[in-house]
Design a protein around this motif. Structure first.
Motif, PDB file in Angstrom:
ATOM      1  N   MET A 248      40.020  40.893  35.557  1.00 18.78           N
ATOM      2  CA  MET A 248      41.267  40.711  36.270  1.00 18.78           C
ATOM      3  C   MET A 248      41.075  39.611  37.311  1.00 18.78           C
ATOM      4  O   MET A 248      40.099  39.578  38.031  1.00 18.78           O
ATOM      5  CB  MET A 248      41.671  42.023  36.934  1.00 18.78           C
ATOM      6  CG  MET A 248      42.960  41.896  37.707  1.00 18.78           C
ATOM      7  SD  MET A 248      43.637  43.456  38.233  1.00 18.78           S
ATOM      8  CE  MET A 248      42.427  44.007  39.379  1.00 18.78           C
ATOM      9  N   PHE A 249      42.031  38.709  37.379  1.00 17.04           N
ATOM     10  CA  PHE A 249      41.941  37.570  38.269  1.00 17.04           C
ATOM     11  C   PHE A 249      42.795  37.789  39.511  1.00 17.04           C
ATOM     12  O   PHE A 249      43.894  38.290  39.440  1.00 17.04           O
ATOM     13  CB  PHE A 249      42.420  36.295  37.576  1.00 17.04           C
ATOM     14  CG  PHE A 249      41.580  35.926  36.386  1.00 17.04           C
ATOM     15  CD1 PHE A 249      40.280  35.515  36.552  1.00 17.04           C
ATOM     16  CD2 PHE A 249      42.098  36.004  35.116  1.00 17.04           C
ATOM     17  CE1 PHE A 249      39.504  35.164  35.459  1.00 17.04           C
ATOM     18  CE2 PHE A 249      41.331  35.653  34.024  1.00 17.04           C
ATOM     19  CZ  PHE A 249      40.029  35.239  34.200  1.00 17.04           C
ATOM     20  N   GLN A 250      42.278  37.368  40.626  1.00  8.22           N
ATOM     21  CA  GLN A 250      43.033  37.379  41.870  1.00  8.22           C
ATOM     22  C   GLN A 250      43.351  35.955  42.309  1.00  8.22           C
ATOM     23  O   GLN A 250      44.149  35.754  43.195  1.00  8.22           O
ATOM     24  CB  GLN A 250      42.250  38.108  42.969  1.00  8.22           C
ATOM     25  CG  GLN A 250      41.979  39.562  42.654  1.00  8.22           C
ATOM     26  CD  GLN A 250      43.249  40.375  42.457  1.00  8.22           C
ATOM     27  OE1 GLN A 250      44.281  40.127  43.081  1.00  8.22           O
ATOM     28  NE2 GLN A 250      43.186  41.353  41.569  1.00  8.22           N
ATOM     29  N   ASP A 251      42.695  35.002  41.691  1.00 10.41           N
ATOM     30  CA  ASP A 251      42.873  33.598  42.023  1.00 10.41           C
ATOM     31  C   ASP A 251      44.283  33.148  41.634  1.00 10.41           C
ATOM     32  O   ASP A 251      44.664  33.246  40.464  1.00 10.41           O
ATOM     33  CB  ASP A 251      41.823  32.767  41.293  1.00 10.41           C
ATOM     34  CG  ASP A 251      41.916  31.282  41.589  1.00 10.41           C
ATOM     35  OD1 ASP A 251      42.678  30.894  42.501  1.00 10.41           O
ATOM     36  OD2 ASP A 251      41.221  30.510  40.907  1.00 10.41           O
ATOM     37  N   PRO A 252      45.076  32.672  42.585  1.00 10.07           N
ATOM     38  CA  PRO A 252      46.449  32.240  42.271  1.00 10.07           C
ATOM     39  C   PRO A 252      46.519  31.151  41.203  1.00 10.07           C
ATOM     40  O   PRO A 252      47.455  31.116  40.406  1.00 10.07           O
ATOM     41  CB  PRO A 252      46.980  31.721  43.606  1.00 10.07           C
ATOM     42  CG  PRO A 252      46.131  32.360  44.643  1.00 10.07           C
ATOM     43  CD  PRO A 252      44.791  32.576  44.005  1.00 10.07           C
ATOM     44  N   ALA A 253      45.523  30.267  41.161  1.00 11.14           N
ATOM     45  CA  ALA A 253      45.525  29.206  40.148  1.00 11.14           C
ATOM     46  C   ALA A 253      45.371  29.801  38.745  1.00 11.14           C
ATOM     47  O   ALA A 253      46.045  29.370  37.805  1.00 11.14           O
ATOM     48  CB  ALA A 253      44.413  28.205  40.424  1.00 11.14           C
ATOM     49  N   GLN A 254      44.508  30.790  38.609  1.00 12.89           N
ATOM     50  CA  GLN A 254      44.314  31.415  37.303  1.00 12.89           C
ATOM     51  C   GLN A 254      45.539  32.237  36.907  1.00 12.89           C
ATOM     52  O   GLN A 254      45.939  32.245  35.745  1.00 12.89           O
ATOM     53  CB  GLN A 254      43.053  32.277  37.309  1.00 12.89           C
ATOM     54  CG  GLN A 254      41.803  31.432  37.412  1.00 12.89           C
ATOM     55  CD  GLN A 254      40.549  32.252  37.564  1.00 12.89           C
ATOM     56  OE1 GLN A 254      40.577  33.357  38.087  1.00 12.89           O
ATOM     57  NE2 GLN A 254      39.437  31.701  37.097  1.00 12.89           N
ATOM     58  N   LEU A 255      46.145  32.901  37.867  1.00 12.85           N
ATOM     59  CA  LEU A 255      47.376  33.639  37.581  1.00 12.85           C
ATOM     60  C   LEU A 255      48.492  32.697  37.169  1.00 12.85           C
ATOM     61  O   LEU A 255      49.281  33.001  36.267  1.00 12.85           O
ATOM     62  CB  LEU A 255      47.791  34.474  38.796  1.00 12.85           C
ATOM     63  CG  LEU A 255      46.884  35.645  39.136  1.00 12.85           C
ATOM     64  CD1 LEU A 255      47.316  36.291  40.452  1.00 12.85           C
ATOM     65  CD2 LEU A 255      46.873  36.666  38.013  1.00 12.85           C
ATOM     66  N   ALA A 256      48.561  31.532  37.790  1.00  7.80           N
ATOM     67  CA  ALA A 256      49.571  30.531  37.425  1.00  7.80           C
ATOM     68  C   ALA A 256      49.325  30.015  36.008  1.00  7.80           C
ATOM     69  O   ALA A 256      50.281  29.787  35.253  1.00  7.80           O
ATOM     70  CB  ALA A 256      49.558  29.383  38.429  1.00  7.80           C
ATOM     71  N   LEU A 257      48.058  29.834  35.633  1.00  2.10           N
ATOM     72  CA  LEU A 257      47.739  29.407  34.273  1.00  2.10           C
ATOM     73  C   LEU A 257      48.162  30.465  33.253  1.00  2.10           C
ATOM     74  O   LEU A 257      48.732  30.137  32.206  1.00  2.10           O
ATOM     75  CB  LEU A 257      46.244  29.127  34.132  1.00  2.10           C
ATOM     76  CG  LEU A 257      45.745  27.810  34.698  1.00  2.10           C
ATOM     77  CD1 LEU A 257      44.228  27.742  34.639  1.00  2.10           C
ATOM     78  CD2 LEU A 257      46.350  26.645  33.930  1.00  2.10           C
ATOM     79  N   MET A 258      47.907  31.726  33.566  1.00  4.18           N
ATOM     80  CA  MET A 258      48.310  32.798  32.658  1.00  4.18           C
ATOM     81  C   MET A 258      49.834  32.871  32.553  1.00  4.18           C
ATOM     82  O   MET A 258      50.376  33.101  31.469  1.00  4.18           O
ATOM     83  CB  MET A 258      47.729  34.141  33.115  1.00  4.18           C
ATOM     84  CG  MET A 258      46.223  34.242  32.946  1.00  4.18           C
ATOM     85  SD  MET A 258      45.639  33.953  31.250  1.00  4.18           S
ATOM     86  CE  MET A 258      46.346  35.355  30.413  1.00  4.18           C
ATOM     87  N   ALA A 259      50.527  32.653  33.657  1.00  4.56           N
ATOM     88  CA  ALA A 259      51.995  32.660  33.623  1.00  4.56           C
ATOM     89  C   ALA A 259      52.515  31.496  32.782  1.00  4.56           C
ATOM     90  O   ALA A 259      53.468  31.652  32.004  1.00  4.56           O
ATOM     91  CB  ALA A 259      52.556  32.599  35.037  1.00  4.56           C
ATOM     92  N   ALA A 260      51.888  30.334  32.918  1.00  4.87           N
ATOM     93  CA  ALA A 260      52.288  29.172  32.113  1.00  4.87           C
ATOM     94  C   ALA A 260      52.042  29.446  30.631  1.00  4.87           C
ATOM     95  O   ALA A 260      52.868  29.092  29.780  1.00  4.87           O
ATOM     96  CB  ALA A 260      51.529  27.928  32.562  1.00  4.87           C
ATOM     97  N   ALA A 261      50.922  30.080  30.322  1.00  8.17           N
ATOM     98  CA  ALA A 261      50.622  30.423  28.933  1.00  8.17           C
ATOM     99  C   ALA A 261      51.646  31.427  28.402  1.00  8.17           C
ATOM    100  O   ALA A 261      52.126  31.297  27.275  1.00  8.17           O
ATOM    101  CB  ALA A 261      49.209  30.990  28.823  1.00  8.17           C
ATOM    102  N   ALA A 262      51.996  32.417  29.215  1.00 10.49           N
ATOM    103  CA  ALA A 262      52.986  33.421  28.807  1.00 10.49           C
ATOM    104  C   ALA A 262      54.336  32.776  28.527  1.00 10.49           C
ATOM    105  O   ALA A 262      54.990  33.091  27.530  1.00 10.49           O
ATOM    106  CB  ALA A 262      53.115  34.495  29.886  1.00 10.49           C
TER     107      ALA A 262
END
Length: 141
Positions: free
Chosen positions: A1-15
């Protein structure tokens, strides 16, 4: 599980990208290019956040869309529904559907045809594909 906002943004972009392009011949290279990362970085992100590779997450999402399509149009031939969801009807598709929903695709279709709810323990599907994918992608959060 990621807490890093950049990684969460990447996952959101992928979604977002998957929700818009799941019915096409989507390749991981296309998804990685859209997210501005390498394919390997994308694989690591999915493994870390979802616990599975991006191709399996994509197949799971497509099967959720197939499930929804069968419920909406149970008399439509399965081949046509498969194509509309970006699936081929492979053994891997059928096996994962059975794993997720506890019955075969054909059993699900036949149950929908007689207006019986064949899946009592299946995950509830959202009406918006993007929201459904985001819920799936953030399941580890």
């Amino acid at each position: 599980m990621f807490q890093d906002p950049a990684q969460l943004a990447l996952m959101a972009a992928a979604a977002d990208y998957i929700a818009e392009h799941y019915a096409t011949d989507l390749r991981m290279a296309d998804l990685a290019l859209h997210c501005h990362v390498s394919v390997r970085t994308l694989q690591n992100l999915f493994h870390g956040h979802c616990g599975e590779p991006p191709l399996r997450a994509l197949r799971r999402y497509r099967l959720q869309q197939l499930h929804r399509s069968i419920v909406d149009r149970p008399w439509t031939p399965l081949r046509q529904l498969y194509r509309g969801c970006g699936l081929t009807g492979s053994v891997a598709d059928r096996d994962l559907f059975l794993e997720i929903y506890g019955l075969t695709i054909r059993e699900h279709q036949e149950g929908c045809r007689v207006k019986v709810t064949p899946i009592s323990s299946a995950p509830l599907a959202s009406t918006a594909p993007k929201a459904d994918l985001e819920r799936f992608v953030s399941k580890a959060a």
